[in-house]
Scaffold this motif. Structure first.
Motif, mmCIF file in Angstrom:
data_model
loop_
_atom_site.group_PDB
_atom_site.id
_atom_site.type_symbol
_atom_site.label_atom_id
_atom_site.label_comp_id
_atom_site.label_asym_id
_atom_site.label_seq_id
_atom_site.Cartn_x
_atom_site.Cartn_y
_atom_site.Cartn_z
ATOM 1 N N TRP A 32 -45.893 -52.922 -64.219
ATOM 2 C CA TRP A 32 -47.166 -52.263 -64.470
ATOM 3 C C TRP A 32 -46.919 -50.780 -64.740
ATOM 4 O O TRP A 32 -45.956 -50.200 -64.211
ATOM 5 N N PRO A 33 -47.772 -50.146 -65.532
ATOM 6 C CA PRO A 33 -47.510 -48.738 -65.892
ATOM 7 C C PRO A 33 -47.349 -47.807 -64.694
ATOM 8 O O PRO A 33 -46.503 -46.912 -64.708
ATOM 9 N N HIS A 34 -48.149 -48.027 -63.633
ATOM 10 C CA HIS A 34 -48.077 -47.081 -62.520
ATOM 11 C C HIS A 34 -46.786 -47.217 -61.718
ATOM 12 O O HIS A 34 -46.463 -46.333 -60.916
ATOM 13 N N LYS A 35 -46.038 -48.300 -61.928
ATOM 14 C CA LYS A 35 -44.765 -48.436 -61.232
ATOM 15 C C LYS A 35 -43.684 -47.532 -61.824
ATOM 16 O O LYS A 35 -42.615 -47.379 -61.245
ATOM 17 N N ASN A 36 -43.957 -46.968 -63.016
ATOM 18 C CA ASN A 36 -43.133 -45.856 -63.520
ATOM 19 C C ASN A 36 -41.725 -46.280 -63.919
ATOM 20 O O ASN A 36 -40.766 -45.509 -63.783
ATOM 21 N N GLU A 59 -34.966 -43.604 -67.403
ATOM 22 C CA GLU A 59 -34.454 -42.339 -67.915
ATOM 23 C C GLU A 59 -33.666 -41.604 -66.829
ATOM 24 O O GLU A 59 -32.599 -41.024 -67.110
ATOM 25 N N ALA A 60 -34.160 -41.629 -65.600
ATOM 26 C CA ALA A 60 -33.432 -41.003 -64.501
ATOM 27 C C ALA A 60 -32.094 -41.701 -64.278
ATOM 28 O O ALA A 60 -31.063 -41.043 -64.023
ATOM 29 N N LEU A 108 -41.341 -56.901 -70.061
ATOM 30 C CA LEU A 108 -39.983 -56.368 -69.927
ATOM 31 C C LEU A 108 -39.443 -55.821 -71.243
ATOM 32 O O LEU A 108 -38.837 -54.750 -71.286
ATOM 33 N N GLU A 109 -39.648 -56.565 -72.324
ATOM 34 C CA GLU A 109 -39.103 -56.141 -73.621
ATOM 35 C C GLU A 109 -39.633 -54.763 -74.007
ATOM 36 O O GLU A 109 -38.874 -53.881 -74.437
ATOM 37 N N GLU A 110 -40.925 -54.575 -73.809
ATOM 38 C CA GLU A 110 -41.527 -53.278 -74.143
ATOM 39 C C GLU A 110 -41.008 -52.178 -73.224
ATOM 40 O O GLU A 110 -40.709 -51.066 -73.662
ATOM 41 N N ALA A 111 -40.872 -52.490 -71.924
ATOM 42 C CA ALA A 111 -40.417 -51.481 -70.969
ATOM 43 C C ALA A 111 -38.981 -51.039 -71.240
ATOM 44 O O ALA A 111 -38.629 -49.872 -71.038
ATOM 45 N N LEU A 112 -38.143 -51.965 -71.739
ATOM 46 C CA LEU A 112 -36.727 -51.661 -71.961
ATOM 47 C C LEU A 112 -36.449 -51.026 -73.316
ATOM 48 O O LEU A 112 -35.301 -50.642 -73.586
ATOM 49 N N THR A 113 -37.459 -50.913 -74.145
ATOM 50 C CA THR A 113 -37.245 -50.339 -75.474
ATOM 51 C C THR A 113 -36.647 -48.944 -75.359
ATOM 52 O O THR A 113 -37.198 -48.059 -74.711
ATOM 53 N N GLY A 114 -35.490 -48.763 -75.990
ATOM 54 C CA GLY A 114 -34.786 -47.483 -75.926
ATOM 55 C C GLY A 114 -33.773 -47.406 -74.809
ATOM 56 O O GLY A 114 -33.002 -46.445 -74.739
ATOM 57 N N TYR A 115 -33.783 -48.395 -73.908
ATOM 58 C CA TYR A 115 -32.847 -48.383 -72.768
ATOM 59 C C TYR A 115 -32.015 -49.669 -72.718
ATOM 60 O O TYR A 115 -31.475 -50.031 -71.686
ATOM 61 N N GLU A 116 -31.904 -50.332 -73.863
ATOM 62 C CA GLU A 116 -31.181 -51.608 -73.909
ATOM 63 C C GLU A 116 -29.704 -51.437 -73.564
ATOM 64 O O GLU A 116 -29.046 -52.400 -73.140
ATOM 65 N N ASP A 117 -29.168 -50.224 -73.737
ATOM 66 C CA ASP A 117 -27.745 -49.992 -73.503
ATOM 67 C C ASP A 117 -27.407 -49.795 -72.031
ATOM 68 O O ASP A 117 -26.224 -49.766 -71.656
ATOM 69 N N LEU A 118 -28.401 -49.651 -71.188
ATOM 70 C CA LEU A 118 -28.152 -49.370 -69.772
ATOM 71 C C LEU A 118 -27.852 -50.654 -69.001
ATOM 72 O O LEU A 118 -28.358 -51.733 -69.353
ATOM 73 N N PRO A 119 -27.064 -50.563 -67.925
ATOM 74 C CA PRO A 119 -26.763 -51.743 -67.099
ATOM 75 C C PRO A 119 -27.957 -52.088 -66.190
ATOM 76 O O PRO A 119 -27.945 -51.837 -64.990
ATOM 77 N N VAL A 175 -38.142 -36.386 -63.746
ATOM 78 C CA VAL A 175 -37.025 -37.293 -63.999
ATOM 79 C C VAL A 175 -35.703 -36.693 -63.543
ATOM 80 O O VAL A 175 -34.831 -37.383 -63.006
ATOM 81 N N GLY A 176 -35.528 -35.382 -63.727
ATOM 82 C CA GLY A 176 -34.285 -34.725 -63.336
ATOM 83 C C GLY A 176 -34.028 -34.851 -61.840
ATOM 84 O O GLY A 176 -32.899 -35.159 -61.418
ATOM 85 N N THR A 177 -35.062 -34.616 -61.028
ATOM 86 C CA THR A 177 -34.885 -34.718 -59.582
ATOM 87 C C THR A 177 -34.673 -36.165 -59.159
ATOM 88 O O THR A 177 -33.907 -36.446 -58.225
ATOM 89 N N MET A 178 -35.326 -37.097 -59.831
ATOM 90 C CA MET A 178 -35.090 -38.505 -59.540
ATOM 91 C C MET A 178 -33.620 -38.844 -59.750
ATOM 92 O O MET A 178 -32.998 -39.521 -58.913
ATOM 93 N N ALA A 179 -33.056 -38.366 -60.851
ATOM 94 C CA ALA A 179 -31.632 -38.604 -61.128
ATOM 95 C C ALA A 179 -30.746 -37.957 -60.067
ATOM 96 O O ALA A 179 -29.747 -38.550 -59.620
ATOM 97 N N ASP A 180 -31.106 -36.754 -59.643
ATOM 98 C CA ASP A 180 -30.325 -36.067 -58.613
ATOM 99 C C ASP A 180 -30.313 -36.862 -57.305
ATOM 100 O O ASP A 180 -29.276 -36.961 -56.633
ATOM 101 N N LEU A 181 -31.480 -37.416 -56.923
ATOM 102 C CA LEU A 181 -31.540 -38.201 -55.686
ATOM 103 C C LEU A 181 -30.662 -39.439 -55.780
ATOM 104 O O LEU A 181 -29.993 -39.812 -54.802
ATOM 105 N N MET A 182 -30.642 -40.083 -56.932
ATOM 106 C CA MET A 182 -29.803 -41.266 -57.108
ATOM 107 C C MET A 182 -28.326 -40.896 -57.008
ATOM 108 O O MET A 182 -27.515 -41.646 -56.434
ATOM 109 N N THR A 183 -27.991 -39.736 -57.504
ATOM 110 C CA THR A 183 -26.603 -39.267 -57.422
ATOM 111 C C THR A 183 -26.243 -38.915 -55.987
ATOM 112 O O THR A 183 -25.164 -39.270 -55.486
#
Length: 985
Positions: free
Chosen positions: A497-501, A507-508, A531-542, A611-619
Motif C-alpha cells: 500500500w502507498p502509505h507503507k512507503n 531507494e534507501a 509488486l511490479e509497479e512498486a519495483l519499477t526502477g529497482y529491478e536490479d536490487l536484491p 531517504v538518506g537517514t533511512m539508508a544511514d540507519l540500515m548501514t
C-alpha cells in the motif's frame, strides 16, 4: 484436561496463622477429622509469640510440614504454603476457621464430576468467637454469576473454596500487595481461565469476630476493594464497591453520632437503598448473593465481521481477533455471535460461548439478516469490526466501532476518489453516531477526537498485542529456502500500500548497499498485489518478495533478519514492531504517527521521507558494534507493555456501557445558521427574500447580503434594515465569487445561500436544525420547494428526489434554496467554482458528494424558487448545458443520457423561432441525435481506463441496490480475483 474417573484426588491444605493459638487446634482437628486418605496439610506461621508453636509440635504427626517465621502478611504466608502443595485440589484454611464434617469428600465428588473447573466452592456457616453458629453464609442455593462477582460483592466463602491446581498455576499466586481482597482477586483470575463449579453443601465455618482481617480496615479497605474491582471491570466504581464504601461510611457515622446529624445518616441509608435497587441488575439479593446463575448469557454480544478479509484487510484482522479471543476467555458467561460472509470466517476464535453465523455476500442483505438474528438473540450490544456504509437496523448508541486510524484524512491521495469517498461516508457514520469508538493508541485517539465528524463522547483505547500465532519459537529449518540466497537480509512485512512507503525503502536500500556486506538482501512479505509497479526502477536490487507465508516462517524471518525496516508513513499501531521485539530483532522505523508510542526507546527512527537517514540507519545497524545488542536488550520491556487482557477488558467495559446506555434528556442545541445572499439589481425581489429569513421562528441566524454594485434601489433597501443584517456592495466576478466572499465573513455551523429572488418558507430553519440534530452524520440536507413566478404565485414543484450519486448525475435533484450544509463539509469541499456562471451550485453538490459528503433528502417543504424572464437559469440555457457537461465529466466521469436529450431538445426546439412549431409536428426529433451523441461518448470513454473504471463502479452501484444476488456474485469474484481487481483499478 484432567481425567478423574474414580481416582482419589490429592488434596493440599495451607493454614496461615499468627497468634491464633486459641483457635488453631479446632482448625487442625477439623482437617484431621476429614479422614481423607490422600491429604497434605501445611501450616505457615508468621512467627507467633503465643502458644502456637507448642500446638504445632503436638500435632506434628498429622501435619505434612510447618514453618514459623516472619512474613509480609496473610497473602505472603499463603503463597509460601501454596508453593509446597502437590495436590490436585488446593485450598487454604485460616487458623480461626474450620471444616465441617465430610467437606473433603463432597469436594472430591465435585472434582470427579467437573475436573476442569477453575475452582469449586460451596456454602457454610458464620460462627462467633466461641464457634457458635450465627447464620448460614448463603440462605439461597449456591450458583455462580461472573458479572455479580466482578461488579458486586464477594459472595464466595473462602474456607469453602477449593482450587484446581493446574488452573492456579496458570493464574499465578495471591497478590501480596492486597491486604483485604487478595482472595476475591484470585477467584476472578481463576474464573477467567476456567468456569468455576458450585457445591450446594455446607463445607466450612467462617469465624467472625472483632480481630479478623475483614473486620477492620475502614476506608483503606473500601478503597482497596474499589481499586481491585476497577482493575477487573474497567469501571472506576462498581455497584459492589459503592456498597462497601457506603457500609464503611454508615458504620463510621454510627460510631461517631456526635459528629453527624441524623439527617446525614438518614441520607446515607437512603443512598444505600437506592444502590440496592441498582444491585438487582446483577441478579443478586440484598446480601449480594446471586439469585441466578450467570450461565452463558451475562451479555449477548454481536460482532460484525463483514468488512474483514484475511490478508487484504491488513493488521486489523489479528488485532480484532486477539482482543475477541481474550475477551471470550475472560468472560465465559457472555454469548458471542460473530456474523460473517459466506465461506470460512475471517477470524479464528474458539470457545464454548462462541458461535459463527454465515450471512449474505450482499451488504444490504447481510445487515438485514444480521438485524433479524440480533433481535431474536436479544443482543446487548454490537461490535462493528470496521466502519461500513451499510448498517444493521439496531440503535447506533449500542454499537461500538473499531477504528484503527484515520489515515485517509491525512493521505487522501493514497486512495482512488471513489474509495476515499466511500471510506469517508462510512467513517462519518461511525464517528458521529457510534455509541463508542475503539482505537489503538493515544495518537489515533487524538486524531479521532480532533475530527470534525466525531460526535461520540466514548472514544477508548483498545491497543493491540502480539498475536498468539507468533508467540512460538520457529524451528531451525523454518526460514524460507529462497531467503538462504542471502548471507544477511532486512525484513519488511507489509502489503504494498502507498502509505507503507516501499519505494522510499527501496531507494534507501540502494544507497546503503555499497556500505553493506556482500549478499545483503531485502525480504518482503504480504500481498504481492502491486509488486511490479512498486519495483519499477529497482529491478536490479536484491529484493525478494515471498508473498503470504506461514506464521512459523514469519517468526524465522524475524529471528534471522538484521533488522525490521518499517518506515511507514502512517500507522494506527504497528504490530510488526511487537513481532520484532518478540525475537529480540532490532527495529528501524518511522518517527511519526503511532510508531514512537509503540516503539519507545527500543527502536531507531527517522523521518520516513528522509531517504538518506533511512539508508544511514540500515548501514549503522549492520556495521556499528554493540548497537544491535543495545536495541535487543530493550525489546522485552517494550513487548511486556502490551497484552491482550487490557484491551479485552476495555472492550468489555465499553460493551457494558453501551448495552445499557444511560437515559439522558436530549440536549437542545441552537447552532448558528449563516445565510449568504448574492444579489445584483434585484431591488424588486430582495425585500421579500430578506424578510423570509428575518421572519423565521428560529432566531440564531445571521444574514450577509453580497451586492455586486447594483444600480437600482437595492442599496437603499439594504440600508433600511439597519443592524438587522450585514451587507457589502462592491463589484464582483459573478454569483459564485459573491457567495465565496460572503462565506468568508460568516461564522455559522450551518451554511446556505439564498438568491435574492428566492424565498425561505416559514419554519424552514427550525426544520433544518431539527434534521441535523437527529442525523449527526448528515453533511447536507435539502428539502422540497415550489416554483413561483414574478408575483409569488406557485407555478409548479421542483423535481427533487431521494439522493444517490447516480441520481444526482442524472439531473440536479437538489433544490438550491432548500439546501443547507455543515461547515465541516464546506471546509473539505472548498469554495464555489467562480469560473462557472450558471451551474455553480450543481458543481458544488457533485464535488461534495464525490468527496464523500453524506447528503440527505427531507420531505419537508423549505423554500420557493422564483422563475421569471430575468432569471439566469432561463436566460442562459446554452451556457447551462456547456457547464453541466463539463462538471459531470469532471466529477462523475460521464454525462447522463438525460443531459444529451436535454441538449438536443434545446438545439432543435429552443434556438430558433420555428422550434415550437417543429416540436408539434415532430416531438421526438431530438432523440436520434441525442442517442448518437451519447453512444459516441460511451465508445470514447470505453477506450480510457479511468473512465471505464468510473462507469464500472456506477453500474455496480445500481446493481448493488437493485439486484442483491447479482451484486453478491460480483463481490465474491472481486475478492477472489487479483486479475479482476487489477483490470478495474
Amino acid at each position: 484436561m484432567t481425567f478423574s474417573g474414580n481416582r482419589t484426588p490429592k488434596i493440599s491444605i495451607v493454614t496461615p496463622s499468627l497468634n491464633q493459638s486459641r483457635f488453631l487446634q479446632t482448625c487442625l482437628d477439623s482437617v484431621r477429622a476429614q479422614n481423607w486418605p490422600n491429604l497434605e496439610h501445611f501450616v505457615i506461621d508468621g512467627g507467633s509469640t503465643d502458644g502456637t508453636l507448642e500446638i504445632l509440635q503436638c500435632n506434628r504427626s498429622s501435619l505434612t510440614d510447618f514453618v514459623s517465621e516472619p512474613d509480609k502478611g496473610a497473602a505472603d504466608a499463603i503463597n509460601k504454603g501454596l508453593v509446597k502443595c502437590t495436590g490436585d485440589i488446593v485450598a487454604w484454611l485460616n487458623a480461626d476457621d474450620f471444616y465441617l464434617p465430610g467437606a473433603l469428600h463432597k469436594v472430591a465428588e465435585a472434582w470427579r464430576a467437573n475436573p476442569d473447573a477453575g475452582f469449586w466452592f460451596g456454602n457454610g456457616l458464620r460462627v462467633d468467637e466461641a464457634g457458635k453458629t450465627k447464620s448460614v453464609f448463603n440462605a439461597r442455593p449456591i450458583v455462580y454469576n461472573h458479572r455479580a462477582l466482578v461488579e458486586g460483592l464477594d459472595y464466595i466463602l473462602q474456607p469453602a473454596t477449593f482450587m484446581n491446581a493446574e488452573v492456579l498455576e496458570n493464574a499465578g499466586a495471591l497478590n501480596p500487595d492486597l491486604r483485604w481482597s487478595f482472595d476475591w482477586d484470585l477467584w476472578i483470575r481463576l474464573a477467567r481461565l476456567a468456569l468455576p463449579a458450585t457445591i450446594d453443601e455446607q463445607l466450612a465455618a467462617s469465624r467472625e469476630w472483632e480481630s479478623t482481617l475483614t473486620a477492620g480496615g475502614g476506608f483503606r479497605r473500601a478503597e482497596e476493594l474499589r481499586l481491585m474491582a476497577e482493575s477487573h471491570s474497567g469501571k472506576p466504581m462498581t455497584h459492589g464497591a459503592l456498597c462497601y464504601w457506603l457500609d464503611t461510611l454508615t458504620g463510621m457515622m454510627r460510631s461517631n453520632p456526635a459528629a453527624f446529624q441524623g439527617k446525614t445518616l438518614k441520607a446515607a441509608r437512603q443512598l444505600w437503598s437506592a444502590v440496592q435497587v441498582d444491585m438487582q441488575r446483577l441478579q443478586v439479593d440484598a446480601s449480594g448473593m446471586p439469585t441466578e446463575s450467570g450461565g452463558v448469557t451475562d451479555f449477548v454480544i454481536g460482532v460484525d465481521l463483514y468488512p474483514l478479509n484475511p490478508g487484504t484487510s491488513g493488521g486489523i484482522v489479528p488485532w480484532v481477533q486477539g482482543v475477541l479471543r481474550e475477551m471470550v476467555r475472560l468472560y465465559p458467561n457472555d454469548r458471542v455471535i460473530l456474523f460473517h460472509r459466506p465461506g470460512h470466517p475471517p477470524l479464528n476464535i474458539d470457545g464454548a460461548n462462541v458461535e459463527f453465523v454465515s450471512l449474505s455476500e450482499n451488504p444490504t442483505s447481510f445487515y438485514k439478516e444480521m438485524t433479524r438474528h440480533c433481535e431474536q438473540a436479544d443482543v446487548s450490544a454490537i461490535v462493528r469490526s470496521y466502519p461500513q456504509e451499510h448498517h444493521p437496523d439496531y440503535p447506533f448508541e449500542r454499537q461500538i466501532f473499531v477504528i484503527p486510524d484515520l489515515q485517509h484524512e491525512y493521505f487522501p491521495d493514497f486512495f482512488s476518489r471513489p474509495v476515499l469517498a466511500a471510506r469517508r461516508r462510512a467513517f462519518a457514520y461511525a464517528l458521529s453516531r457510534g455509541g463508542a469508538i475503539a482505537t489503538m493508541t493515544d495518537h489515533s485517539r487524538s486524531t479521532v477526537l480532533d475530527n470534525p465528524w466525531t460526535a461520540s463522547k466514548d472514544v477508548f483505547l483498545m491497543p493491540a498485542a502480539l498475536p498468539e500465532e507468533l508467540l512460538g519459537e520457529p524451528a531451525i529449518g523454518a526460514l524460507p529456502q529462497q531467503v538462504k540466497a542471502f548471507d544477511r537480509f532486512f525484513y519488511m512485512p507489509a502489503n504494498l500500500w502507498p502509505h507503507k512507503n516501499h519505494r522510499r525503502l527501496f531507494e534507501a536500500f540502494r544507497r546503503a548497499l555499497p556500505a553493506l556486506p556482500p549478499k545483503t538482501g531485502l525480504v518482503l512479505t504480504g500481498s504481492p498485489e502491486g509488486l511490479e509497479e512498486a519495483l519499477t526502477g529497482y529491478e536490479d536490487l536484491p529484493i525478494l518478495h515471498l508473498g503470504f507465508v506461514a506464521h512459523e516462517q514469519v517468526g524465522a524471518l524475524f529471528r534471522d533478519t538484521e533488522a525490521l525496516v518499517y518506515f511507514s508513513l502512517f500507522e494506527g499501531f504497528g504490530i510488526p514492531l511487537l513481532e520484532a521485539f518478540r525475537h529480540n530483532t532490532p527495529v528501524l522505523c518511522s518517527n511519526s504517527t503511532s510508531l514512537p508510542e509503540v516503539g519507545g526507546d527500543a527502536v531507531l527512527s527517522c523521518d520516513p521521507t528522509d531517504v538518506g537517514t533511512m539508508a544511514d540507519l540500515m548501514t549503522r545497524i549492520v556495521n556499528e558494534a554493540g548497537l544491535r545488542e543495545s536495541l535487543s536488550a530493550k525489546a522485552a520491556a517494550r513487548l511486556a507493555v502490551y497484552d491482550w487482557a487490557t484491551p479485552a477488558h476495555a472492550l468489555h467495559a465499553a460493551l457494558e456501557r453501551r448495552s445499557r446506555p444511560s437515559p439522558s434528556s436530549p440536549v437542545k442545541h441552537s447552532p448558528l445558521i449563516s445565510i449568504v445572499m448574492p444579489t445584483r439589481n434585484h431591488g424588486h425581489f430582495i425585500r421579500a427574500s430578506i424578510d423570509s429569513v428575518l421572519n423565521q421562528t428560529y432566531n440564531n441566524v445571521e444574514l450577509v447580503v453580497m451586492d455586486g454594485a447594483s444600480t437600482d434601489d437595492t442599496v437603499e433597501i439594504l440600508k433600511s434594515y439597519g443592524e438587522r443584517i450585514r451587507w457589502v456592495s462592491e463589484p464582483d466576478r459573478g454569483q459564485a465569487d459573491a457567495i465565496n466572499k460572503g462565506m468568508k465573513l460568516v461564522r455559522g455551523d450551518i451554511l446556505a445561500y439564498l438568491n435574492s429572488d428566492d424565498i425561505l418558507l416559514p419554519g424552514a430553519l427550525e426544520k433544518v436544525v431539527g434534521y441535523f440534530e437527529s442525523h449527526p452524520e448528515c453533511d447536507l440536507v435539502y428539502g422540497e420547494a415550489d416554483y413561483i413566478d414574478r408575483d409569488g404565485n406557485i407555478t409548479g414543484k421542483y423535481a427533487t428526489a431521494d439522493f444517490s450519486f447516480e441520481r444526482l448525475m442524472h439531473d440536479c435533484c437538489i433544490c438550491q434554496p432548500a439546501a443547507f450544509w455543515r461547515r465541516r463539509i464546506a471546509d473539505r469541499t472548498g469554495p464555489f467554482d467562480a469560473s462557472l456562471q450558471t451551474a455553480m451550485d450543481y458543481e458544488y453538490w457533485l464535488r461534495m458528494a464525490a468527496s464523500g459528503g453524506i447528503i440527505h433528502h427531507s420531505p419537508e417543504k423549505l423554500a420557493q424558487s422564483r422563475l421569471h424572464e430575468d432569471a439566469k437559469t432561463l436566460a442562459m440555457r446554452g451556457k447551462i448545458f456547456e457547464e453541466v457537461f463539463k462538471i459531470c465529466q469532471q466529477h462523475g466521469g460521464y454525462v447522463s443520457l438525460s443531459y444529451y436529450l436535454g441538449l438536443w431538445h434545446y438545439r432543435i426546439y429552443e434556438t430558433s423561432g420555428s422550434g415550437m412549431k417543429l416540436r408539434r409536428f415532430a416531438p421526438r426529433l431530438y432523440y436520434p441525435p441525442a442517442l448518437v451523441h451519447f453512444s459516441a461518448q460511451m465508445w470514447r470513454l470505453g477506450q480510457m481506463k479511468p473512465s471505464r473504471q468510473q462507469i464500472a463502479r456506477t453500474t455496480f452501484n445500481v446493481i448493488d441496490r437493485r439486484l442483491p444476488v447479482a451484486s453478491a456474485a460480483i463481490r465474491k469474484a472481486w475478492r477472489r480475483s487479483t486479475l479482476l481487481r487489477k483490470s478495474i483499478r
